[in-house]
Design a protein around this motif. Structure first.
Motif, short mmCIF file in Angstrom:
data_model
loop_
_atom_site.label_atom_id
_atom_site.label_comp_id
_atom_site.label_asym_id
_atom_site.label_seq_id
_atom_site.Cartn_x
_atom_site.Cartn_y
_atom_site.Cartn_z
N ALA A 1 10.53 -6.73 31.43
CA ALA A 1 10.23 -6.74 32.99
C ALA A 1 8.99 -7.06 33.22
O ALA A 1 8.76 -7.72 34.38
CB ALA A 1 10.82 -5.46 33.54
N ASP A 2 7.78 -6.50 32.84
CA ASP A 2 6.52 -6.95 33.25
C ASP A 2 6.19 -8.27 32.89
O ASP A 2 5.51 -9.02 33.43
CB ASP A 2 5.44 -5.84 32.56
N VAL A 3 6.56 -8.61 31.56
CA VAL A 3 6.31 -9.97 31.21
C VAL A 3 7.07 -10.99 31.91
O VAL A 3 6.55 -12.05 32.38
CB VAL A 3 6.72 -10.14 29.81
N MET A 4 8.23 -10.78 32.50
CA MET A 4 9.07 -11.46 33.11
C MET A 4 8.74 -11.41 34.81
O MET A 4 9.43 -12.35 35.50
CB MET A 4 10.42 -11.21 32.94
N SER B 1 21.55 -0.73 40.14
CA SER B 1 20.37 -0.81 39.29
C SER B 1 20.74 -2.03 38.21
O SER B 1 19.58 -2.66 37.86
CB SER B 1 20.40 0.42 38.44
N LEU B 2 22.08 -2.10 37.99
CA LEU B 2 22.24 -3.33 37.19
C LEU B 2 22.06 -4.60 37.78
O LEU B 2 21.42 -5.45 37.28
CB LEU B 2 23.62 -3.25 36.67
N LEU B 3 22.39 -4.67 38.99
CA LEU B 3 22.08 -5.98 39.64
C LEU B 3 20.68 -6.38 40.15
O LEU B 3 20.17 -7.55 40.11
CB LEU B 3 22.71 -6.03 41.07
N LEU B 4 19.74 -5.20 40.17
CA LEU B 4 18.16 -5.34 40.35
C LEU B 4 17.82 -5.76 39.01
O LEU B 4 16.84 -6.88 39.16
CB LEU B 4 17.81 -4.06 40.69
N GLY B 5 18.17 -5.51 37.76
CA GLY B 5 17.57 -5.99 36.58
C GLY B 5 18.34 -6.75 35.76
O GLY B 5 18.21 -6.91 34.49
N TYR B 6 19.34 -7.39 36.38
CA TYR B 6 20.20 -8.23 35.70
C TYR B 6 19.61 -9.15 34.71
O TYR B 6 20.21 -8.96 33.43
CB TYR B 6 21.17 -9.05 36.56
N SER B 7 18.78 -10.05 35.26
CA SER B 7 18.10 -10.86 34.34
C SER B 7 17.20 -10.29 33.05
O SER B 7 17.39 -10.74 31.88
CB SER B 7 17.26 -11.85 35.06
N ALA C 1 18.52 -10.48 28.92
CA ALA C 1 17.36 -10.98 28.14
C ALA C 1 17.16 -10.26 27.08
O ALA C 1 16.94 -10.37 26.02
CB ALA C 1 16.35 -11.37 28.73
N HIS C 2 17.02 -8.83 27.42
CA HIS C 2 16.63 -7.73 26.46
C HIS C 2 17.81 -7.65 25.51
O HIS C 2 17.71 -7.44 24.03
CB HIS C 2 16.51 -6.30 26.91
N LEU C 3 19.10 -7.74 25.85
CA LEU C 3 20.24 -7.65 25.15
C LEU C 3 20.40 -8.65 24.20
O LEU C 3 20.54 -8.48 22.88
CB LEU C 3 21.68 -7.54 25.67
N LEU C 4 20.06 -9.94 24.53
CA LEU C 4 20.07 -10.96 23.59
C LEU C 4 19.12 -11.13 22.67
O LEU C 4 19.32 -11.36 21.51
CB LEU C 4 19.90 -12.26 24.61
N ALA C 5 17.85 -10.44 22.91
CA ALA C 5 16.86 -10.55 21.88
C ALA C 5 16.99 -9.44 21.01
O ALA C 5 16.52 -9.80 19.79
CB ALA C 5 15.36 -10.06 22.89
N MET C 6 17.80 -8.52 21.35
CA MET C 6 18.22 -7.47 20.20
C MET C 6 19.08 -8.02 19.25
O MET C 6 19.35 -7.37 18.17
CB MET C 6 18.60 -6.04 20.92
N THR C 7 19.85 -9.13 19.48
CA THR C 7 21.23 -9.52 18.60
C THR C 7 20.17 -10.72 17.70
O THR C 7 21.00 -11.42 16.87
CB THR C 7 21.88 -10.25 19.50
N ALA D 1 28.41 -8.52 22.18
CA ALA D 1 29.56 -8.15 23.04
C ALA D 1 29.24 -7.80 24.44
O ALA D 1 29.82 -8.50 25.53
CB ALA D 1 30.55 -7.27 22.56
N TYR D 2 28.30 -7.06 24.66
CA TYR D 2 27.73 -6.66 26.07
C TYR D 2 27.24 -7.79 26.85
O TYR D 2 27.68 -8.18 28.10
CB TYR D 2 26.81 -5.60 26.01
N TRP D 3 26.54 -8.57 25.89
CA TRP D 3 25.75 -9.76 26.59
C TRP D 3 26.95 -10.94 27.08
O TRP D 3 26.74 -11.47 28.14
CB TRP D 3 24.71 -10.44 25.64
N LYS D 4 27.84 -11.08 25.95
CA LYS D 4 28.98 -12.20 26.52
C LYS D 4 29.50 -11.73 27.88
O LYS D 4 29.87 -12.39 28.86
CB LYS D 4 29.52 -12.27 25.41
N LYS D 5 29.97 -10.31 27.76
CA LYS D 5 30.50 -9.63 28.90
C LYS D 5 29.93 -10.07 30.34
O LYS D 5 30.34 -10.37 31.41
CB LYS D 5 31.11 -8.50 28.90
N LEU D 6 28.56 -9.64 30.37
CA LEU D 6 27.69 -9.42 31.54
C LEU D 6 27.57 -10.81 31.99
O LEU D 6 27.24 -11.06 33.03
CB LEU D 6 26.22 -9.04 31.08
#
Length: 539
Positions: free
Chosen positions: A332-335, A360-366, A370-376, A392-397
């Protein structure tokens, strides 16, 4: 069967050597009745005990005149409590102070000393009000001394802070009891829960009309529940009021509880048991509990359930791994984006928990996507099984359908949260609640009608999307599964969501129309009164 006076005198010497409680009536040298003076004296307070018996209050006669019966009575909980009431009567705040070293010191204190101790009382009250530990008391006293406040060198310990707090609490309790005794009628609000020691507790508030004519709602008691059944809770309720010299059966007119069977069961619920002695009792199912249940019913087996499941999944992804949470914060700091830790979506307050977690999810959605995608990614040290799950979480989101429903869910929760806050207000009454419900239905009706010109997040997303080419973005994240069919299916669902919420709320609050007492109180709603002379003559 007759018993001589000399025989009963021997019983008294053996069983009541101090002559405190056993008395008898006699005629021609024979005892005609045996009774307990202590149980008779305190019978109003003893009636709350589960095993209360009027046998020795009215007295035993005839064949019941046996030593064994007297012995059994002496061992009962009822008699033991009567003895305790006699030996340790309810004390007033003044009597408590006079019987303690602190109170004796006050009695002989000068005006200057009284003012110093009064400041210590203020500090103790602050600690209790802010729920701070007594261990903070000496430090705050020393700080006050450094500020030049005259608080003396005595009474600056934790133990004295506890004494001050108990004295303040007793003073508040005495004032409340005096107000209740002066009030002809009152209601109780009750709820049960477990504390950190896994002990069942019952919280009791009272609602009454104060001397100035204004409604008052005040904390009354928090007690352990030995038996969390309907008879057990009723016994506790009667005992709590009887210990303070308040006759519950003459003054109680209504009670507000949750919808558990132990409270509102038709056959053996608490309200049913109380109505045997209080037939006029009005039992009200807590409106906030009803609202929570209604919303849960409305969203059951809908796509909203998938959003709730996603909120729970994201919470545990970061709750169970400090490393992931740290990575999320650093990303979040980098982005240069805002982020809040994903909130817990399941809890006792359905609306508040879901709303907080969703925001909380809407505030930090991006950042979260991005973090879920990076962990895959292949370079990520995450376990293969977790990679599959996070993918699967990233695809759903990032699906168009999910984002649309997520934004609409947030929009729906706003008026529901406002209605919930209204019901939680200390000054709320039935007319206010009904008026707020009307406003809620009006808001839901508007939310069920899609308008591309509205300023909602849903409208903004649909306006900016190009469904014909499958292009859509949300918070800088490219969405997948974008199509005109998805868009139209979502728009068609909007009236269904709003109608289902309204229907579930009406079903849960149906007694507002059927209960005579509820309908009578609604007459006080001035918004429903005729607005002109011609309306007065309409049927």
């Amino acid at each position: 069967m007759s018993v001589s006076v000399s025989t009963v005198v021997r019983w008294k010497k053996e069983l009541d050597s101090l002559g405190e409680w056993l008395r008898y009536d006699e005629s021609d040298g024979k005892v005609t009745r045996l009774f307990c003076t202590l149980c008779s004296k305190h019978q109003d307070r003893l009636r709350a005990i589960r095993n209360y018996s009027a046998t020795f209050v009215d007295g035993i006669k005839g064949t019941a005149l046996k030593k064994d019966n007297v012995l059994k009575h002496r061992k009962t909980d009822m008699h033991t409590k009567a003895v305790d009431m006699e030996r340790q009567p309810s004390k007033t705040i003044s009597s408590i102070l006079k019987s303690t070293p602190l109170g004796k010191a006050f009695a002989s204190a000068t005006t200057e000393e009284t003012q110093r101790v009064g400041k210590l009382f203020d500090i103790a009250y602050l600690l209790a009000k802010e729920e701070l530990p007594f261990t903070k008391f000496p430090a705050i006293v020393e700080l006050e001394k450094r500020h030049g406040v005259s608080v003396g060198n005595s009474y600056g310990t934790e133990h004295k802070c506890q004494e001050f707090t108990c004295a303040i609490a007793k003073s508040f309790e005495d004032d409340l009891v005096d107000q209740l005794r002066g009030s002809r009628y009152f209601s109780v609000l009750m709820d049960g829960s477990m504390d950190s020691s896994v002990t069942e507790k019952e919280l009791i508030y009272v609602r009454f009309i104060g001397a100035d004519g204004t409604p008052q709602c005040k904390f009354f008691s928090l007690k352990n529940v030995p038996d969390a059944t309907s008879p057990g809770i009723m016994s506790l309720l009667l005992e709590v009021f009887a210990d303070r010299g308040i006759n519950l059966k003459d003054n109680l007119i209504s009670m507000c509880v949750d919808g558990a069977a132990v409270n509102l069961g038709v056959r053996r619920g608490l309200a049913t048991l109380l109505r045997k002695d209080i037939p006029w009792l009005i039992a009200v199912h807590c409106m906030n509990h009803r609202l929570e249940l209604a919303i849960k019913d409305a969203f059951s087996s809908t796509f909203i359930d998938e959003i709730c499941n996603m909120l729970c999944n994201l919470y545990y992804v970061y709750q169970n791994s400090p490393k992931r949470l740290r990575q999320l914060t650093e990303l979040a700091d980098v982005m240069e984006d805002h982020i809040r830790k994903p909130g817990k979506a399941n809890g006792t307050r359905w609306i508040q928990h879901k709303s907080r977690a969703l925001k909380s999810l809407l505030l930090g959605y991006s950042v979260i996507t991005a973090h879920l995608l990076a962990m895959t990614s292949d370079e990520s040290p995450v376990k293969p099984a977790d990679k599959v799950k996070f993918k699967a979480y990233w695809k759903k989101l990032t699906s168009f359908k999910f984002v649309l429903h997520m934004l609409h869910f947030d929009t729906l929760l706003n008026p529901l949260a406002s209605f919930s806050c209204c019901l939680q207000g200390r000054a709320v009454d039935l007319p206010i609640a009904v008026a707020s419900m009307r406003s809620l239905h009006s808001s839901l009706e508007k939310l069920g009608q899609y308008s591309g010109e509205s300023a909602t997040e849903v409208s903004k997303l649909l306006t900016a999307s190009d469904c014909s080419t499958g292009q859509a973005e949300f918070r800088g994240v490219k969405l997948c599964g974008v199509s005109c069919a998805v868009e139209q299916a979502f728009i068609n669902k909007l009236p269904e969501y709003a109608a289902k919420i309204s229907t579930c709320i009406d079903n849960r609050f149906d007694d507002l129309e059927t209960c005579k007492a509820m309908k009578a109180v609604r007459l006080l709603d001035v918004t429903s009164w005729p607005s002109d002379d011609s309306s007065l003559f309409q049927e």
